[in-house]
Structure formats: structure tokens, C-alpha cells
Design a protein around this motif. Structure first.
Motif, PDB file in Angstrom:
ATOM      1  N   ASP A  55       0.868  -1.178   0.000  1.00  0.00           N
ATOM      2  CA  ASP A  55       0.000   0.000   0.000  1.00  0.00           C
ATOM      3  C   ASP A  55       0.912   1.237   0.000  1.00  0.00           C
ATOM      4  O   ASP A  55       1.329   1.727   1.044  1.00  0.00           O
ATOM      5  CB  ASP A  55      -0.905  -0.023   1.240  1.00  0.00           C
ATOM      6  CG  ASP A  55      -1.947   1.085   1.176  1.00  0.00           C
ATOM      7  OD1 ASP A  55      -1.852   1.922   0.246  1.00  0.00           O
ATOM      8  OD2 ASP A  55      -2.845   1.108   2.035  1.00  0.00           O
ATOM      9  N   ASP A  57       0.309   4.176  -0.545  1.00  0.00           N
ATOM     10  CA  ASP A  57      -0.290   5.375   0.080  1.00  0.00           C
ATOM     11  C   ASP A  57       0.245   5.594   1.487  1.00  0.00           C
ATOM     12  O   ASP A  57       0.280   6.711   1.984  1.00  0.00           O
ATOM     13  CB  ASP A  57      -1.815   5.229   0.164  1.00  0.00           C
ATOM     14  CG  ASP A  57      -2.449   5.407  -1.203  1.00  0.00           C
ATOM     15  OD1 ASP A  57      -1.705   5.790  -2.145  1.00  0.00           O
ATOM     16  OD2 ASP A  57      -3.658   5.160  -1.335  1.00  0.00           O
ATOM     17  N   LYS A  58       0.639   4.498   2.133  1.00  0.00           N
ATOM     18  CA  LYS A  58       1.070   4.617   3.524  1.00  0.00           C
ATOM     19  C   LYS A  58       2.559   4.936   3.640  1.00  0.00           C
ATOM     20  O   LYS A  58       3.096   5.059   4.729  1.00  0.00           O
ATOM     21  CB  LYS A  58       0.792   3.310   4.275  1.00  0.00           C
ATOM     22  CG  LYS A  58      -0.701   3.033   4.434  1.00  0.00           C
ATOM     23  CD  LYS A  58      -0.951   1.812   5.304  1.00  0.00           C
ATOM     24  CE  LYS A  58      -2.426   1.478   5.354  1.00  0.00           C
ATOM     25  NZ  LYS A  58      -2.706   0.102   4.932  1.00  0.00           N
ATOM     26  N   LYS A 141      -8.515   6.199  -4.191  1.00  0.00           N
ATOM     27  CA  LYS A 141      -8.227   5.414  -2.993  1.00  0.00           C
ATOM     28  C   LYS A 141      -8.411   3.937  -3.313  1.00  0.00           C
ATOM     29  O   LYS A 141      -9.372   3.565  -3.980  1.00  0.00           O
ATOM     30  CB  LYS A 141      -9.196   5.832  -1.871  1.00  0.00           C
ATOM     31  CG  LYS A 141      -8.941   5.120  -0.566  1.00  0.00           C
ATOM     32  CD  LYS A 141      -9.797   5.687   0.557  1.00  0.00           C
ATOM     33  CE  LYS A 141      -9.494   4.953   1.846  1.00  0.00           C
ATOM     34  NZ  LYS A 141     -10.256   5.471   2.989  1.00  0.00           N
ATOM     35  N   LYS A 142      -7.498   3.122  -2.833  1.00  0.00           N
ATOM     36  CA  LYS A 142      -7.655   1.679  -3.012  1.00  0.00           C
ATOM     37  C   LYS A 142      -8.251   1.092  -1.743  1.00  0.00           C
ATOM     38  O   LYS A 142      -7.660   1.210  -0.672  1.00  0.00           O
ATOM     39  CB  LYS A 142      -6.289   1.019  -3.249  1.00  0.00           C
ATOM     40  CG  LYS A 142      -5.835   1.052  -4.679  1.00  0.00           C
ATOM     41  CD  LYS A 142      -4.587   0.193  -4.832  1.00  0.00           C
ATOM     42  CE  LYS A 142      -3.873   0.563  -6.134  1.00  0.00           C
ATOM     43  NZ  LYS A 142      -2.560  -0.056  -6.241  1.00  0.00           N
ATOM     44  N   TYR A 143      -9.417   0.457  -1.877  1.00  0.00           N
ATOM     45  CA  TYR A 143     -10.025  -0.193  -0.719  1.00  0.00           C
ATOM     46  C   TYR A 143      -9.606  -1.663  -0.640  1.00  0.00           C
ATOM     47  O   TYR A 143      -9.355  -2.186   0.419  1.00  0.00           O
ATOM     48  CB  TYR A 143     -11.549  -0.118  -0.808  1.00  0.00           C
ATOM     49  CG  TYR A 143     -12.063   1.283  -0.634  1.00  0.00           C
ATOM     50  CD1 TYR A 143     -12.194   1.832   0.639  1.00  0.00           C
ATOM     51  CD2 TYR A 143     -12.400   2.072  -1.737  1.00  0.00           C
ATOM     52  CE1 TYR A 143     -12.659   3.126   0.802  1.00  0.00           C
ATOM     53  CE2 TYR A 143     -12.869   3.359  -1.578  1.00  0.00           C
ATOM     54  CZ  TYR A 143     -12.996   3.884  -0.305  1.00  0.00           C
ATOM     55  OH  TYR A 143     -13.443   5.156  -0.145  1.00  0.00           O
ATOM     56  N   THR A 151      -7.392  -1.762   4.494  1.00  0.00           N
ATOM     57  CA  THR A 151      -7.498  -1.120   5.805  1.00  0.00           C
ATOM     58  C   THR A 151      -7.940  -2.082   6.895  1.00  0.00           C
ATOM     59  O   THR A 151      -8.408  -1.674   7.946  1.00  0.00           O
ATOM     60  CB  THR A 151      -8.528   0.021   5.757  1.00  0.00           C
ATOM     61  OG1 THR A 151      -9.727  -0.515   5.205  1.00  0.00           O
ATOM     62  CG2 THR A 151      -8.023   1.168   4.926  1.00  0.00           C
TER      63      THR A 151
END
Lengths: 163, 392
Positions: A55, A57-58, A141-143, A151
């Protein structure tokens, strides 16, 4: 495909780090059987690689992902294969699918910034002779990706209960 | 506490021993960093399509009681399941009803059938509710010891020794919690013959039936002459990972089921409506989920057996449920001491075998309803512990 191969694939698809010795224990067989099965699956290109889910994004590393719908003119004798190849050879393209419905190719693209992606679309993709039209969607956003919820929290929620 | 409490309270209730697992869990819950292999419920979430049906039923406003015996469509699905899994025919209307978990059905069968002085035969080690529920119903529980040398299967000769003219109900808890033992068709045949010979009724607790790793689960009700003397208890908790939904069912002769429903309607009214709608979906479209979870438990089972073997702890191969029952007699301490020290020294919680009856002495119940990562960590600590004990 036999059941052992199928089980091996379904386990390593979720966790490619599991080693062959452990696979043998989990599936109640010998490690040599697992090694043989995996070698066969690799040679047949059933197993195409061992990747890691990240991920980004993190991490604070800048990355932008876009889904691009591409309409193309198929070429006589070659259909969509040649144009698909011209597109997938770009390293920033992470996937190319031939799609049924309103457009032909679904292209996934990774870049450092919006500008990166838009310059690829305008300078490289749209200028290909057979490309008729493109529509670019930026991923906000990737869920969930590759069966993994990004998440998800992993703590055990089971409480102590008797009996 | 009221000083007259013992005069005021029910003697039977006061006389019940508190659950052995409770005591152990009280210590565990004080420890924040303990790894547990103690929990007796699936670690999977209920499959989403089943949860979604529960949510949908709420959105549609299905928030009323159902009929006492349960939703007609659910009872029909249970009947269809009994037909496809055991080739047993039950009339959904008179021979099946929906309970609050399998545990309610256990309680109800005893209460519907027991007269004072009747004996209930309980193969032990086993799930801890049969004994107290039988006592509360006024029965005398009679323990039939299951032996390690028989892989904790019930043997006809052991059972026959305990049968008296007061014996009324035989509890058949297979696949077994805590041992993971199962009964095959060949194991069940002589038991069925004894039941017919001695006019015993059977409480067949098949809650772990879907979690059978070699061959398919066999119900004793499928033997000739047995369906009319067996109450099959099953539910959704273990097979579909639906413990919190509290839903089970009982199938059996209408003249027993109708009495059980009588108690159920006065005590419970009906099982939770939302859960019943979700369960319809589970039985209609959940086979693949069950298969996937069973596959996963089976992998963990093999991993646990391999690890126990590697550290030299004897354990017969459990073929059902999600428990292994290793023997720790070589260390010369009680199960309770072993489990307590393991918890204190290595912070691993494994339930002592004695929580499931005195004949569980010398064994531990190790639940493998945990991720492989969790099992790896806990088993490595267990190995370190036994290595240290042996070195002394």
C-alpha cells in the motif's frame, strides 16, 4: 490440473512467502512433490511471478495510478494483439486487458504524478495510429486489491467464553 | 452474599461445579501479551453473503418473532440438508425445529425426556454442558471413559458395562470437543445395536459434523432403527462460523420434538429472527464457504500434528472438529499445573484436558482455530517449554 497443484496455487496466491517445506506439511505431502509441482507450474507459465502487495499510500512515496479505457481499431490478421503489445511494453503500464463492452483495452498505469500520467496518455498512447479514443480515470483510494482489504485490522475479536 | 443463600438457592444449581475452562480463562484475561490456543470457536468471519442476508432482513423490517419452531423456509432448508448430507428424511413441519444454538437443543432434550433417577450416559472427555444440563433436568450422569488407546472413540464394550435398567439417553458427541476424535460407520454400528438392544435414546451432537477431515461425517441416525430413537443436534456456529448468531436445530421423532418445542416456546419463544434469515442463505449458498474453511482447518491440523511430533509430544491423529489433544503425562505433572506453568512461563494459553472431565488428566486441548502465524508462534513457545522441562 490436479488437486495438489490447485491447493498449492491457492495458498501461494495469498502468501507467496510460504516455503516449500511448510507447504508440504500443510498439504500432507512430501517437499519433493511440492517442488516438482511448482517447477511444472512455473514452466507452464501458470505461476508467472511472486509479488508483494504494497500500500504505497502509507509510505509517503509519490505514486499515482490511473485506469485508462482505450478504443482502438483492430488490425487485419492481428486483431488487438499488436496494439496491446505496443502498449504493454511500456514499463509504466502495469496491466493491459482486452475488455468486452463500450471500449477495447483497459490499461493500468503507474506514474509519479498526474502530469506523468497525462503526458503518457497525450504523447504516447493517443498518438498511436490505431488508438481512436482514451478516457483516463485516476484512482483516488484503493479499498481492496488482489483480494486484500487495505485497511483491515487483524486483532482477534473473540472473547473468553465458557463452556 | 446472603448468609442464607444456600437455603434459598436451588441445591442442584449450587451443587454444579463451575466450568473448568472459566477458571483458566480468568487467568488468561489478566495477561495482555498471552498467545491463546484456547478458544473453541472459528476464527473466520461469517461469510459476507450470509451476513448480508441478515442485514437485508433488518432493512426489510423483518424484526418480529418467527413461529416458535422457526421459519418455515429455514426448516425446509434443514430438511434438505439432512437429506443431502445423511440421506435422512425429516418432515420439516413436525420433526425439525430451530433453537438458540445447539446448546439449547441439548438442554431441551434432557428436560423433555428425563424423569427423576434416569441415567444419561456421557462419553468423556467431552463438551462441558452435558453433565450439568442432565443434572438440572434431574438425571444422574454416568461417565463412560473414552480411552487414548482407542483414539478416544466410544467402544461398545465400554458402553455396555455402564448400561443399567435406568439408562435412558446416550450422548454421542462426535466429532468430539476436546479430542478431535470421530466415529466412522464401522465404529457406530455396534453402538447402534446396543442402543436398540437396551432401548436407549441418543443425543447425537453433530455440531462439528462438517469439520471432518477424512471421509464424510456419519450420523448414527442413518442406521436402521436409529432415526426413531435419535435427536440430531446441529447448528450454524462451527460450519459457517456463525457463533454469535446463536442458531442451531434439532431433528428427531415428532413425539419428542413436540415436547422440546413446548419448553422452547415457554422459555425462549423463538430463535433470533435475523439469524434465521441469514441461516437460510447459509444452507442455500454456503457449501463452498464450508469447503474452503474445512480445507483451511485441515492445513492447520496437519501443521499442528507435525509440530507436536517434532517436539515429541504424543498425539493421536484427530480427524474432526478443530482440536488436537496431546498427551503430557511424561512430565509428571497434572494438566492444570502444566497449563498454568506454560501460561506463566511462556505466555501460551492451552486448556487443560481436565476441564472436559477427570479422564482428560494428562492431556491438553489445543485449538487450531487460529492463523498459521499464530500457531507457529504458540507452538514454538510450547516446544521451548517442553525442551526446558526435559532438560531438568
Amino acid at each position: 490440473m490436479n488437486t495438489l497443484e490447485e491447493r498449492v496455487l491457492s495458498i501461494i496466491e495469498k502468501n507467496s512467502r510460504v516455503d516449500t517445506k511448510e507447504l508440504a506439511i500443510l498439504l500432507g505431502t512430501e517437499e519433493s512433490e511440492i517442488l516438482a509441482a511448482m517447477e511444472k507450474l512455473e514452466q507452464e507459465d501458470v505461476i508467472c511471478g511472486y509479488h508483494t502487495m504494497i500500500d504505497w499510500d502509507k509510505t509517503g512515496v509519490d505514486k499515482v495510478t490511473a485506469l485508462i479505457e482505450v478504443r482502438v481499431t483492430p488490425q487485419r490478421g492481428k486483431g488487438f494483439d499488436e496494439i496491446a503489445e505496443r502498449i504493454y511494453k511500456y514499463p509504466e503500464v502495469t496491466s493491459v486487458y482486452l475488455i468486452s463492452g463500450g471500449y477495447d483495452l483497459m490499461v493500468t498505469l503507474e506514474g509519479k504524478s498526474l502530469k506523468d500520467v497525462s503526458s503518457f496518455v497525450t504523447n504516447k498512447l493517443s498518438t498511436l495510429d490505431t488508438v481512436i479514443a482514451t478516457t483516463t480515470h485516476f484512482i483516488l483510494k484503493k479499498y481492496k486489491d488482489h483480494g486484500t482489504i487495505m485497511t483491515r485490522h487483524h486483532e482477534d475479536q473473540r472473547e473468553m467464553i465458557t463452556p | 452474599m446472603n448468609e442464607n443463600a444456600n437455603h434459598v438457592l436451588s441445591d442442584t444449581c449450587v451443587g454444579l461445579k463451575p466450568s473448568g475452562i472459566r477458571k483458566f480463562f480468568d487467568i488468561v484475561s489478566e495477561m495482555t501479551d498471552a498467545i491463546s490456543l484456547g478458544v473453541g470457536e472459528p476464527d473466520f468471519d461469517t461469510p459476507w453473503h450470509i451476513r448480508d442476508e441478515g442485514i437485508y432482513s433488518l432493512e426489510k423490517g423483518r424484526t418480529f418473532y418467527t413461529s416458535n419452531s422457526g421459519l418455515k423456509e429455514l426448516k425446509k432448508e434443514v430438511a434438505a440438508y439432512m437429506k443431502r448430507s445423511q440421506n435422512l428424511r425429516y418432515d420439516y413441519n413436525s420433526q425439525i425445529f430451530i433453537t438458540v444454538g445447539g446448546s439449547e437443543a441439548i438442554d431441551l432434550m434432557f428436560r423433555a425426556m428425563i424423569n427423576p433417577g434416569d441415567q444419561v450416559l456421557i462419553p468423556t472427555p467431552c463438551y462441558v454442558s452435558y453433565d450439568p444440563c442432565a443434572r438440572l433436568a434431574g438425571a444422574e450422569p454416568v461417565i463412560v471413559e473414552l480411552k487414548e488407546e482407542n483414539e478416544f472413540r466410544l467402544k461398545a464394550e465400554d458402553l455396555e458395562k455402564k448400561i443399567t435398567d435406568k439408562s435412558k439417553i446416550l450422548v454421542l458427541p462426535f466429532p468430539n470437543n476436546p479430542t478431535g476424535s470421530i466415529m466412522t460407520r464401522e465404529d457406530l454400528r455396534p453402538i447402534a445395536e446396543l442402543c436398540i438392544k437396551h432401548d436407549l435414546y441418543v443425543l447425537s451432537d453433530e455440531i462439528y459434523g462438517e469439520l471432518t477431515y477424512e471421509g464424510r461425517h456419519v450420523s448414527i441416525a442413518s442406521f436402521p432403527g436409529m432415526q426413531e430413537r435419535t435427536i440430531v443436534v446441529n447448528g450454524f456456529s462451527k460450519a459457517y462460523a456463525m457463533t454469535g448468531w446463536r442458531l442451531g436445530y434439532a431433528c428427531g421423532p415428532d413425539w419428542i420434538i413436540s415436547q422440546m418445542i413446548k419448553i422452547h416456546q415457554f422459555a425462549i419463544m423463538c430463535a433470533p429472527t435475523t439469524s434465521q434469515y441469514a441461516a437460510v442463505e447459509a444452507l442455500r449458498n454456503g457449501d463452498e464457504d464450508v469447503r474452503m474453511m474445512r480445507e483451511s482447518y485441515n492445513e492447520r491440523r496437519r501443521f499442528v500434528l507435525y509440530s507436536l511430533k517434532k517436539m515429541g509430544l504424543p498425539c493421536f491423529e484427530p480427524k474432526g472438529a478443530f482440536y488436537a489433544f496431546p498427551c503430557i503425562k511424561e512430565f509428571g505433572m497434572t494438566s492444570d499445573e502444566f497449563a498454568t506453568r506454560l501460561l506463566q512461563e511462556e505466555k501460551v494459553a492451552i486448556v487443560p484436558g481436565t476441564a472436559f472431565g477427570d479422564c482428560g488428566e494428562g492431556f491438553l486441548r489445543l485449538s487450531y482455530a487460529y492463523s498459521i502465524d499464530n500457531l507457529k508462534k504458540a507452538l514454538a513457545r510450547l516446544e521451548r517449554f517442553v525442551t526446558r522441562l526435559r532438560a531438568k
